[in-house]
Enzyme design. Sequence first.
Site, short mmCIF file in Angstrom:
data_model
loop_
_atom_site.label_atom_id
_atom_site.label_comp_id
_atom_site.label_asym_id
_atom_site.label_seq_id
_atom_site.Cartn_x
_atom_site.Cartn_y
_atom_site.Cartn_z
N CYS A 232 0.54 -1.11 0.11
CA CYS A 232 -0.01 -0.07 0.00
C CYS A 232 0.97 1.13 -0.03
O CYS A 232 0.32 2.41 -0.34
CB CYS A 232 -0.87 -0.09 1.10
SG CYS A 232 -2.13 -1.38 1.27
N GLU A 364 -2.81 -3.24 -5.19
CA GLU A 364 -3.93 -3.94 -4.60
C GLU A 364 -5.41 -3.16 -5.01
O GLU A 364 -6.30 -3.21 -4.33
CB GLU A 364 -3.94 -4.25 -2.97
CG GLU A 364 -4.17 -5.37 -2.57
CD GLU A 364 -3.98 -5.64 -0.97
OE1 GLU A 364 -4.40 -4.61 -0.26
OE2 GLU A 364 -3.47 -6.85 -0.52
O1 AHR Z 1 1.44 -6.45 3.57
C1 AHR Z 1 0.77 -5.58 4.12
C2 AHR Z 1 -0.18 -5.06 3.17
O2 AHR Z 1 -1.30 -5.90 2.92
C3 AHR Z 1 0.43 -4.30 1.78
O3 AHR Z 1 0.78 -3.14 2.03
C4 AHR Z 1 -1.02 -4.55 1.23
O4 AHR Z 1 -0.74 -4.64 -0.12
C5 AHR Z 1 -1.81 -5.47 1.90
O5 AHR Z 1 -3.18 -5.09 1.78
#
Ligand code: AHR
Length: 665
Positions: A232, A364
């Site tokens: 994220c 994501e």
């Molecule tokens: O791994 C933690 C978080 O989980 C990542 O940043 C995201 O891609 C997922 O929601």
Amino acid sequence: MALTVSGQTTGTKTFQVKADQVYGEIAPTMYGVFFEDINLGADGGIYAELVKNRSFEFETPLMGWKELKQNNAEGSLLVHNRGELNGANPRFLRLTSKSDNGGYGILNEGFRGMGIKKGEQYNFTVMARQQPGSNLPMVVELLSAKGEKLGSATVTPTGTDWKKYEASITASGTDPKAQLQVIAKGKGALDLDMISLFPKNTWKNRPNGLRADMVQLLADMKPGFLRFPGGCIVEGRTLDERFQWKKTIGEVANRATLVNRWNTEFKHRHTPDYFQTFGLGFFEYFQLAEDIGAAPLPILNCGMACQFNTGEVVPLDQMDPYIQDALDLIEFANGPATSEWGKIRAQMGHPAPFNMKYLGVGNEQWGEQYVERYKIFEKALKAKYPDVKLITTTGPFPDGPEFDYLNKTMRSLNADIIDEHYYRAPEWFQQNATRYDNYDRKGPKIFAGEYASQTVAIASPENKNNWKGALSEAAFMTGLERNADVVVMASYAPLFAHEEGWQWTPDMIWVNNLQSFGTPNYYVQKLFSTNVGTHLVPIQRNNANVTGQDNLFASASINKKTNELILKVVNTSDKAQDGEFVLTGVKNPQSKGTVQKMRSSNLGQMNSFADPKALSPVQESISVKNNRVKLSLEPYSVNVIKVKASSLANNTATSSSKGGSTQGR
Ligand code: AHR
């Protein structure tokens, strides 16, 4: 606490292993690592800088710093902002000392303290200038948490122009919670910026380098790829806070500090002092990938902020800068040293290309808005760089409407590689060992980009890196491996967590300021990644893949370079089960093979700083007689059996690897 997914049977379990029935290849990228600056993964973690807020760019400019007055010395601290002249590093500190005697200065607390080791050298650097009429020396001291001196040096800036000054200190003691103080002696005024302290002993002894112990744990996994920088973090809470790779390269002092979106994401783990200095930037990520033999796999923002936060999107007619960033990144990584961006890479010390073959578009994301933006990227990137494989997302969940929509859409767009994420209960991992058995062999490849057993609930602070989670991941991974003709990459997430600075758990590797250790989940990952074959062969019981019957899970491969047969067998039951492996297609096997085992009767077992390898593989030798191997599969165990032969039966991929039958996969 048995993890029973089906009933027990008694008697020896016979496994048929057909080393002459290759049905697919295993991509060299198969098992990799996912890096994100979460849990103090970069700043305060692998990035070895010990000074927090070195250039006063945190939201509160003196966060991490304290004023110091020795012997009642008087003085003042004033933060200047030269934003008009230097937008990337606007602030500096004017330190005015008003006493002839004593010392006036500042103290930095580090990231939950500074990890200092006796006998090691620490390199102090600072950008400084004297104010007119001033000639102030600075005493730089390392202090233990109790205030004892661990070493010192004196630096006297000369003149009124900014210059870089350096000093080195050899520590006389060890302390995980040391601090750094910078004291001006006498009257006068100094301007200070980029106050920095690094251990000399970084990974490959690089200045501005990485923590050697943490990189070593990654290198030991022999990862097939390194995905960076997230997560994220790529998306940002808002588009303004997104990760922009161009702002993370070049002179370290010119990389603008940005808030870290994980700072206040979870109420239960607020980390208000979490910022990104980008000292670990894209050049360093590529270099790290190269160092550990991993294919670089950068992920870029696709014009969308995190949908768990603002979900801001860039209007479709304003995507050009995002597309240009992606095109320029490929040139930065792969272009000749004479190209615009390749030249910057060369100036940073790497004239040769980094040979980047994969690029992630968005992290994501979900919904139509992602598809609309992905299509713009795809068109532009494929036109100029048709060989770079694009990684697209299916959102945060492994099923449900968002997943179904993107899975279908990305397949209809003939995407190269689709990223799937699963943060799920341990039971889910066991129940989904067959997830890929019926995936379309002719469709896009799969990147299992983020996964980890959540032993309590998704991102619950109570989740543990225990054997229950790791064992379930191992069971699931036999399914990834059995389907390695379609799953070409897989990585556990998140990677690192600082014991005092984490936001999300579980995590693969835990660190404090002096130590790091691999969890049982780490050792499962390592078992798979360091024992990966080149080609897939069937391992079956009663003509069926081994996907949980009697709580047993298995995959098999051969390594054509070493003539080894590699079997991975997981027993998730609380009973030992006798296994007999009948090998065909293995010519003149050596009479002794090896088995690497991880097992514990305690599903709650974890590793710790005190006992970092409490649960880690042990290797034993194993007899091979009449092309048979017998092994008692211990309760709650992961077993990697290796048998070396004079040759493996010569064979080529069968039609099942190209699509259709799940039989023998
Ligand atoms: O791994 C933690 C978080 O989980 C990542 O940043 C995201 O891609 C997922 O929601």
